[in-house]
Design an enzyme around this catalytic site. Structure first.
Site, PDB file in Angstrom:
ATOM      1  N   LYS A 188      15.933  -0.986  52.405  1.00  0.00           N
ATOM      2  CA  LYS A 188      17.073  -0.217  52.894  1.00  0.00           C
ATOM      3  C   LYS A 188      17.142   1.141  52.204  1.00  0.00           C
ATOM      4  CE  LYS A 188      22.055  -0.217  52.960  1.00  0.00           C
ATOM      5  NZ  LYS A 188      23.312  -0.920  52.801  1.00  0.00           N
ATOM      6  N   GLU A 194      10.219  -2.521  42.881  1.00  0.00           N
ATOM      7  CA  GLU A 194       9.277  -3.600  43.226  1.00  0.00           C
ATOM      8  C   GLU A 194       8.570  -3.279  44.546  1.00  0.00           C
ATOM      9  OE1 GLU A 194      12.431  -4.020  42.308  1.00  0.00           O
ATOM     10  OE2 GLU A 194      12.770  -5.929  41.262  1.00  0.00           O
ATOM     11  N   GLY A 246      22.173  -5.025  52.658  1.00  0.00           N
ATOM     12  CA  GLY A 246      20.822  -5.588  52.550  1.00  0.00           C
ATOM     13  C   GLY A 246      20.777  -7.058  52.930  1.00  0.00           C
ATOM     14  N   ARG A 247      21.699  -7.853  52.391  1.00  0.00           N
ATOM     15  CA  ARG A 247      21.652  -9.305  52.641  1.00  0.00           C
ATOM     16  C   ARG A 247      22.147  -9.684  54.026  1.00  0.00           C
ATOM     17  NH1 ARG A 247      24.839  -7.578  48.683  1.00  0.00           N
ATOM     18  NH2 ARG A 247      27.087  -7.919  48.729  1.00  0.00           N
ATOM     19  N   GLU A 332      25.508 -12.888  45.659  1.00  0.00           N
ATOM     20  CA  GLU A 332      25.572 -11.427  45.537  1.00  0.00           C
ATOM     21  C   GLU A 332      26.866 -10.914  46.177  1.00  0.00           C
ATOM     22  OE1 GLU A 332      21.842  -8.741  45.188  1.00  0.00           O
ATOM     23  OE2 GLU A 332      22.475  -8.484  47.253  1.00  0.00           O
ATOM     24  N   HIS A 363      13.959 -37.174  45.902  1.00  0.00           N
ATOM     25  CA  HIS A 363      13.019 -37.694  44.913  1.00  0.00           C
ATOM     26  C   HIS A 363      12.933 -36.771  43.705  1.00  0.00           C
ATOM     27  CE1 HIS A 363      11.741 -40.803  47.728  1.00  0.00           C
ATOM     28  NE2 HIS A 363      11.976 -39.874  48.637  1.00  0.00           N
ATOM     29  N   LYS A 491      18.540  -3.170  36.191  1.00  0.00           N
ATOM     30  CA  LYS A 491      17.588  -2.176  36.722  1.00  0.00           C
ATOM     31  C   LYS A 491      17.495  -0.985  35.767  1.00  0.00           C
ATOM     32  CE  LYS A 491      18.484  -2.822  41.680  1.00  0.00           C
ATOM     33  NZ  LYS A 491      19.012  -2.175  42.875  1.00  0.00           N
TER      34      LYS A 491
HETATM   35  O1  F6P Z   1      18.977  -5.871  43.874  1.00  0.00           O
HETATM   36  C1  F6P Z   1      19.966  -5.711  44.812  1.00  0.00           C
HETATM   37  C2  F6P Z   1      19.543  -5.203  46.132  1.00  0.00           C
HETATM   38  O2  F6P Z   1      20.121  -3.969  46.335  1.00  0.00           O
HETATM   39  C3  F6P Z   1      19.913  -6.170  47.235  1.00  0.00           C
HETATM   40  O3  F6P Z   1      21.245  -6.096  47.587  1.00  0.00           O
HETATM   41  C4  F6P Z   1      18.971  -5.758  48.292  1.00  0.00           C
HETATM   42  O4  F6P Z   1      18.889  -6.711  49.300  1.00  0.00           O
HETATM   43  C5  F6P Z   1      17.704  -5.604  47.495  1.00  0.00           C
HETATM   44  O5  F6P Z   1      18.123  -5.054  46.266  1.00  0.00           O
HETATM   45  C6  F6P Z   1      16.623  -4.762  48.117  1.00  0.00           C
HETATM   46  O6  F6P Z   1      17.055  -3.465  48.350  1.00  0.00           O
HETATM   47  P1  F6P Z   1      16.282  -2.467  49.300  1.00  0.00           P
HETATM   48  O7  F6P Z   1      16.273  -3.068  50.668  1.00  0.00           O
HETATM   49  O8  F6P Z   1      17.041  -1.190  49.252  1.00  0.00           O
HETATM   50  O9  F6P Z   1      14.886  -2.319  48.780  1.00  0.00           O
END
Ligand code: F6P
Length: 527
Positions: A188, A194, A246-247, A332, A363, A491
């Site tokens: 987003k 990452e 995002g979620r 979250e 199990h 972060k």
């Molecule tokens: O770590 C939090 C967060 O902002 C989430 O809410 C989001 O889904 C995720 O990181 C990934 O963010 P992006 O889509 O901006 O890479």
């Protein structure tokens, strides 16, 4: 706020859930069917009085007005000054949705058509593998849905790389051919370290194999500028607005990997399911409103009875990532310590959510749910029918196990019954001792969500149901379910620690533990 409800719970004394079924109408009266999905919450301690008090709470906390404000495009995400309109992404009938006086639907529908055109092109091309690079909401929704809809896959193989641990991309790319692999960079913000690190490594992998990256990347983002800077041409960038959290983003461009896997028609069926649940949530009275009831059951267990965790148990192997998906959605969204006005929250925030598919969990960790000292409310999910007609006996066993578990949690096994189980093997004190280990306290609450078949539309309904449940919980708790400031500190510290890990910067100003861990890395992890 929960005093009256706590009083009602206390007045129930040692009443057993099972005893409530003395009323033969209990199962029907404490369950609700909407959009073909049956939610049974009769195996809980909620009785007519408790339910009335919970519904009154939803009423006084303004759930209906807040819901209408959300669908109406008001900026209910007050700490970020944003509207909350993931529902617009599945608003397939195209009814006007305005933000700041502008109808957002034309661009939403236009993006959906562009996605469909690309999906058709890719599905007809020689692309064999698609790798979605994203994390959090840019990963969990698509992964969960792609796995859930495996019987509908007829597109390229779909892979997901999320972790910055190089193991993730390395192991994934081993299964891919650079000539026929498409990368989707899903972020987003397009600033997530990452995702950018993995995306750069994907580019390097293509270069290593002498393959041009032209046409090999697609971006899904609300930051069109940064996506462009990464080198992805505008026609391969699918944007969405900041009013999609995002979620909550699987319904739009972030769902492209799902669309590629199952095809545009099935993706539309998924959206339709979500839209149907939206219409139910918007129009049903609170007393017959599925997301509202689901939320109130959660509040009863967490804020009223104090059960801090909730286990999600899908008896549907393809929903194996649903618990992880719901973990982000719930934790979250509602893991907040202050209310909307900035005051300390005077009650529990949202619950710890965890789980695994049944029967596997049986199990592994069910021991604790049945006999541990803490009560963990369980949420079962199961389809009436499976996708494998030749393996119907498997499905019958699956269903039998699901129903047996909720029955066992409720009934338990008394000391007398336990004695009966071992009376032929032991006697006297030893019989007593052995019997006690075989006692199940029972009286442990659970709910069951049962649906006909896990098809795309049903999955859409289930996901939208949980989204709205989280929303209702947030409104009752008076918190903002749509920001996530709690992820920021880690972060920032990781960014500052980076140069100390590499050795570019001297370890300074760190606590003893962090300094010691860095020293270990420098001793054993370099060279
Ligand atoms: O770590 C939090 C967060 O902002 C989430 O809410 C989001 O889904 C995720 O990181 C990934 O963010 P992006 O889509 O901006 O890479």
């Amino acid at each position: 706020m929960f005093e009256e409800l706590k009083g009602l719970a206390a007045a129930q004394g040692d009443r057993r859930i099972e005893a409530l079924f003395g009323d033969t109408a209990r199962a029907a009266e404490f369950s609700l069917t909407a959009e073909g999905v049956l939610f049974d919450y009769s195996k809980t301690q909620i009785d007519a009085e408790a339910r009335a008090a919970l519904l009154a709470l939803a009423e006084t906390r303004g759930v209906a007005a807040r819901r209408d404000a959300m669908f109406g495009g008001e900026k209910i995400n007050e700490t970020e000054g944003r509207a909350v309109l993931h529902t617009a992404l599945r608003n397939l009938d195209g009814a006007t949705v305005k933000v700041d006086g502008e109808d957002v639907m034309p661009p939403v529908l236009d993006t959906l058509s562009r996605m469909e055109a690309l999906a058709k092109e890719i599905r007809a091309s020689d692309i064999t593998d698609v790798v979605n690079i994203g994390i959090g909401g840019s990963d969990l929704g698509p992964v969960m849905a792609v796995l859930a809809l495996a019987p509908y896959h007829d597109g390229p193989r779909t892979h997901f790389v999320s972790n910055v641990d190089g193991a993730d991309i390395t192991d994934t790319l081993k299964r891919c051919n650079p000539e026929t692999t498409l990368f989707i960079v899903a972020s987003k913000t397009f600033t997530t370290i990452e995702t950018l690190t993995n995306a750069r490594s994907a580019k390097a992998w293509l270069a290593e194999h002498g393959v041009s990256d032209a046409g090999k990347f697609v971006a899904l983002s609300s930051n069109l500028e940064k996506a462009g800077e990464f080198g992805i041409p505008a026609e391969r960038v699918f944007g969405f607005e900041d009013w999609v959290g995002g979620r909550y983003s699987v319904w739009g461009p972030i769902g492209l990997s799902l669309m590629l896997a199952v095809g545009p028609d099935n993706f539309r069926a998924f959206l339709t399911g979500g839209m149907k649940m939206d219409r139910h949530f918007q129009s049903a009275p609170l007393t017959e409103n599925l997301p509202v009831l689901l939320a109130l059951v959660g509040i009863w267990h967490n804020q009223v009875l104090g059960h801090a965790s909730r286990v999600v148990l899908p008896y549907d192997n393809r929903l194996m990532r649903l618990p992880a998906y719901l973990q982000q959605l719930e934790m979250e969204s509602n893991g907040k310590g202050v209310s909307m006005d900035g005051a300390d929250l005077p009650y529990n925030s949202g619950p710890v959510v965890w789980g695994e598919p049944g029967t596997n969990g049986q199990h592994a960790f069910y021991q604790l749910i049945h006999q541990g000292t803490r009560v963990i409310p369980a949420e079962f999910l199961v389809a009436a029918k499976g996708h494998e007609p030749d393996l119907k006996h498997h499905h019958d066993l699956l269903v039998a196990n699901c129903l047996a578990q909720s029955e066992a949690l409720m009934r338990g096994r008394s000391l007398d019954e336990a004695r009966g189980k071992v009376a032929d093997k032991f006697e006297g004190d030893e019989l007593e001792r052995q019997a006690r280990h075989r006692v199940f306290p029972g009286n442990r609450p659970s709910t069951t969500l049962i649906y006909p078949l896990l098809d795309p539309e049903t999955l859409g309904k289930i996901v939208a149901l949980y989204e709205h449940r989280v929303f209702v919980e947030g409104v009752v708790l008076g918190i903002n379910s749509f920001d996530q400031w709690g992820v920021e500190l880690g972060k920032e510290l990781a960014t500052a620690l980076g140069p100390m890990v590499t050795g570019e910067q001297k370890v300074d100003g760190k606590d003893g533990s962090t300094a010691q861990l860095l020293k270990f890395v420098h001793t054993h992890g370099r060279g």
